[in-house]
Write an enzyme that holds these catalytic residues in place. Structure first.
Site, PDB file in Angstrom:
ATOM      1  N   ASP A 146      44.215  40.425  46.129  1.00 18.83           N
ATOM      2  CA  ASP A 146      43.382  40.509  44.927  1.00 18.83           C
ATOM      3  C   ASP A 146      43.188  39.112  44.313  1.00 18.83           C
ATOM      4  O   ASP A 146      43.962  38.203  44.582  1.00 18.83           O
ATOM      5  CB  ASP A 146      44.021  41.467  43.902  1.00 18.83           C
ATOM      6  CG  ASP A 146      45.425  41.037  43.555  1.00 18.83           C
ATOM      7  OD1 ASP A 146      46.194  40.766  44.501  1.00 18.83           O
ATOM      8  OD2 ASP A 146      45.770  40.945  42.378  1.00 18.83           O
ATOM      9  N   SER A 147      42.147  38.940  43.533  1.00 19.06           N
ATOM     10  CA  SER A 147      41.807  37.662  42.889  1.00 19.06           C
ATOM     11  C   SER A 147      41.844  36.488  43.866  1.00 19.06           C
ATOM     12  O   SER A 147      42.410  35.449  43.577  1.00 19.06           O
ATOM     13  CB  SER A 147      42.760  37.366  41.721  1.00 19.06           C
ATOM     14  OG  SER A 147      42.627  38.352  40.757  1.00 19.06           O
ATOM     15  N   SER A 148      41.245  36.676  45.024  1.00 15.28           N
ATOM     16  CA  SER A 148      41.346  35.647  46.054  1.00 15.28           C
ATOM     17  C   SER A 148      40.004  35.114  46.509  1.00 15.28           C
ATOM     18  O   SER A 148      39.905  34.491  47.544  1.00 15.28           O
ATOM     19  CB  SER A 148      42.081  36.218  47.268  1.00 15.28           C
ATOM     20  OG  SER A 148      43.380  36.542  46.912  1.00 15.28           O
ATOM     21  N   GLY A 149      38.940  35.401  45.774  1.00 16.73           N
ATOM     22  CA  GLY A 149      37.627  34.939  46.191  1.00 16.73           C
ATOM     23  C   GLY A 149      37.052  35.805  47.296  1.00 16.73           C
ATOM     24  O   GLY A 149      36.131  35.411  48.000  1.00 16.73           O
ATOM     25  N   LEU A 150      37.614  37.005  47.449  1.00 15.41           N
ATOM     26  CA  LEU A 150      37.093  37.938  48.467  1.00 15.41           C
ATOM     27  C   LEU A 150      36.315  39.038  47.786  1.00 15.41           C
ATOM     28  O   LEU A 150      35.996  40.055  48.366  1.00 15.41           O
ATOM     29  CB  LEU A 150      38.261  38.559  49.249  1.00 15.41           C
ATOM     30  CG  LEU A 150      39.107  37.566  50.011  1.00 15.41           C
ATOM     31  CD1 LEU A 150      40.397  38.206  50.475  1.00 15.41           C
ATOM     32  CD2 LEU A 150      38.332  37.020  51.185  1.00 15.41           C
ATOM     33  N   SER A 151      36.087  38.820  46.518  1.00 13.96           N
ATOM     34  CA  SER A 151      35.317  39.763  45.726  1.00 13.96           C
ATOM     35  C   SER A 151      35.984  41.105  45.538  1.00 13.96           C
ATOM     36  O   SER A 151      35.370  42.161  45.698  1.00 13.96           O
ATOM     37  CB  SER A 151      33.950  39.966  46.343  1.00 13.96           C
ATOM     38  OG  SER A 151      33.142  40.461  45.343  1.00 13.96           O
ATOM     39  N   SER A 152      37.248  41.049  45.185  1.00 18.64           N
ATOM     40  CA  SER A 152      37.934  42.304  44.909  1.00 18.64           C
ATOM     41  C   SER A 152      37.309  42.984  43.692  1.00 18.64           C
ATOM     42  O   SER A 152      37.281  44.206  43.608  1.00 18.64           O
ATOM     43  CB  SER A 152      39.422  42.070  44.702  1.00 18.64           C
ATOM     44  OG  SER A 152      39.625  40.952  43.898  1.00 18.64           O
ATOM     45  N   SER A 153      36.736  42.190  42.771  1.00 19.21           N
ATOM     46  CA  SER A 153      36.170  42.829  41.576  1.00 19.21           C
ATOM     47  C   SER A 153      34.942  43.665  41.932  1.00 19.21           C
ATOM     48  O   SER A 153      34.801  44.795  41.465  1.00 19.21           O
ATOM     49  CB  SER A 153      35.848  41.796  40.505  1.00 19.21           C
ATOM     50  OG  SER A 153      35.015  40.813  41.045  1.00 19.21           O
ATOM     51  N   ASP A 197      27.995  39.692  46.261  1.00 17.13           N
ATOM     52  CA  ASP A 197      29.222  40.442  46.539  1.00 17.13           C
ATOM     53  C   ASP A 197      28.948  41.920  46.817  1.00 17.13           C
ATOM     54  O   ASP A 197      29.328  42.464  47.863  1.00 17.13           O
ATOM     55  CB  ASP A 197      30.205  40.329  45.366  1.00 17.13           C
ATOM     56  CG  ASP A 197      30.539  38.883  45.034  1.00 17.13           C
ATOM     57  OD1 ASP A 197      30.388  38.033  45.922  1.00 17.13           O
ATOM     58  OD2 ASP A 197      30.941  38.618  43.899  1.00 17.13           O
TER      59      ASP A 197
END
Ligand code: GLA
Length: 430
Positions: A146-153, A197
């Site tokens: 999470d919160s890793s620039g993989l667009s978890s949001s 995203d």
């Protein structure tokens, strides 16, 4: 070609989630529905979606799983595998954007993670849908990603949209959901990001690269050529995706840097459009390449660099489309690394640990190309690597990162500080 069995989510992960939801709702395990919403990568087309540029994207075989059942009344009740507490609200309560509704701007952890679910309700209400049915659900992301620039949001936002729509028998197209997720991020949360995203998450298809024109919202899926795969007489994809984590985590919505860069791009567009005598929305996709060439000397150095990133990145995306379509992964990789360099030098959004990871990755044996993932203020770098080199490359990166960032690396679980992924599929209900 054989049928591809995706490794994520595994049956045991799904069973675990079904059991938790069944217990929360007091129902049988087999009535629990599941949304899988994968994380995305963007090999080419970084930071240009908010300007209407063309981007490329793909999902990986990791992401968000949301188990849920319709609650039988308007009540929503949610628990999370990552965050404490529970979130509850009613779908017949009108949701207002967070910056307007101060009562929503609570800093409690459980309220913060609940904002994506409320944002999904906000977006559906804005779209004119009157929801009657809440959900009882349990949401859980791949550990450590999470919160890793993989667009978890966006993966979380899309998951709630799909669950609420399913519970209310709403038939919503991916294109509409792209817009709904935009409403969650731009209007409800106030992040001025583009549609990269959620487009990647909703439109991707296993093994293809998705190209999306963020101005016209038209997209196409490009398969690497069959020839390449048949020559190797395998159905497996000949590359792996490496995610190398920096140990830095911060949600984009809490970092002013992202919106600042968006404003700078708009400022550059304003100057270029004025010089070209055009009165249109100040975004860089409204400036033709020739107009940019003719008037770029009018830009202050900072703005000139942002514009240079936009125009050079658009070009790399077009070249990347060709390279991918002809199975030329070497060329595709070189373009990714050039894109990474432009993010550092022109868009100036990398931070030291991510730049160090980038530099390590581009000298790692077997790596085709690398760049930082997402906005570049935290999180991870993504690399395409020859499949047979993936393990070796992963060990090399861990060793080298430990040398340059011993402190940050010590926060990372050495097992998962570099993750080897395969391509994924789109978000769906299973
Ligand atoms: C974040 C944003 C996207 C995009 C990328 C950078 O993920 O949410 O809209 O701008 O950064 O390419």
């Amino acid at each position: 070609m054989g049928v591809t069995v995706l490794s994520w989510p595994s049956d045991s992960e799904l069973d675990k989630i079904r059991k938790i939801v069944a217990e929360m709702a007091g129902v049988a395990v087999d009535v629990v529905r599941i949304v899988v919403s994968p994380y995305r990568i963007c090999p080419l087309g970084a930071h240009i979606d908010h300007q209407g540029g063309t981007v490329s994207a793909m999902t990986v075989d990791k992401g968000i799983i949301l188990g849920f059942v319709p609650s039988g009344d308007p009540q929503v009740l949610l628990k999370s595998g990552q965050f404490s507490g529970q979130v509850s609200f009613r779908v017949d309560q009108i949701q207002l954007p967070k910056h307007i509704d101060k009562s929503n701007g609570n800093t409690l952890e459980e309220c913060k993670w609940g904002s994506y679910a409320k944002g999904a309700l906000y977006a559906l209400q804005r779209g004119g849908n009157h929801l009657k049915q809440g959900i009882i659900g349990f949401i859980c992301g791949t550990k450590g990603l999470d919160s890793s620039g993989l667009s978890s949001s966006a993966a979380v936002g899309v998951a709630y949209l799909l669950a609420l729509e399913s519970a209310n028998n709403l038939n919503i197209s991916p294109t509409e959901n792209i817009e709904y997720d935009r409403l969650i991020e731009n209007e409800y949360l106030g992040l001025k990001n583009g549609i990269l995203d959620q487009s990647a998450i909703l439109l991707s298809s296993y093994g293809c690269l998705t190209f999306m024109d963020c101005k016209t919202k038209k997209h196409k899926l490009i398969h690497p050529p069959k020839l390449e795969m048949e020559k190797k007489s395998e159905t497996k994809i000949p590359y792996k995706i490496l995610l190398a984590f920096s140990g830095l985590k911060q949600a984009l919505t809490t970092n002013p840097g992202y919106n600042r860069r968006v404003s700078e791009c708009r400022e550059a567009a304003k100057i270029l459009l004025k010089a070209s005598g055009k009165e249109v929305e100040p975004i860089l996709s409204n400036v033709e390449q020739e107009e940019y060439e003719a008037h770029k000397s009018k830009l202050e150095p900072d703005l000139a660099r942002r514009a240079e990133h936009y125009f050079s990145e658009n070009m790399r995306v077009i070249k990347g489309l060709e390279a991918w379509g002809s199975g030329n992964f070497e060329e595709f990789g070189k373009l990714i690394s050039a894109s990474g360099l432009s993010s550092i030098q022109n868009y100036e959004c990398g931070c030291e640990p991510l730049i160090q990871l980038y530099e390590i990755l581009i000298r790692t044996p077997g790596v085709y190309g690398a760049r930082f993932s997402g906005a570049g203020f935290r999180g991870c770098c993504v690399a395409f690597v020859k499949a047979e080199y993936a393990e070796e490359a992963s060990l090399f990166v861990k060793k080298e990162y430990l040398k340059v960032q011993p402190h940050l690396a010590s926060y990372l679980n050495q097992e998962t500080s570099v993750v080897i992924c395969d391509a994924g599929d789109c978000a769906r209900i299973i």
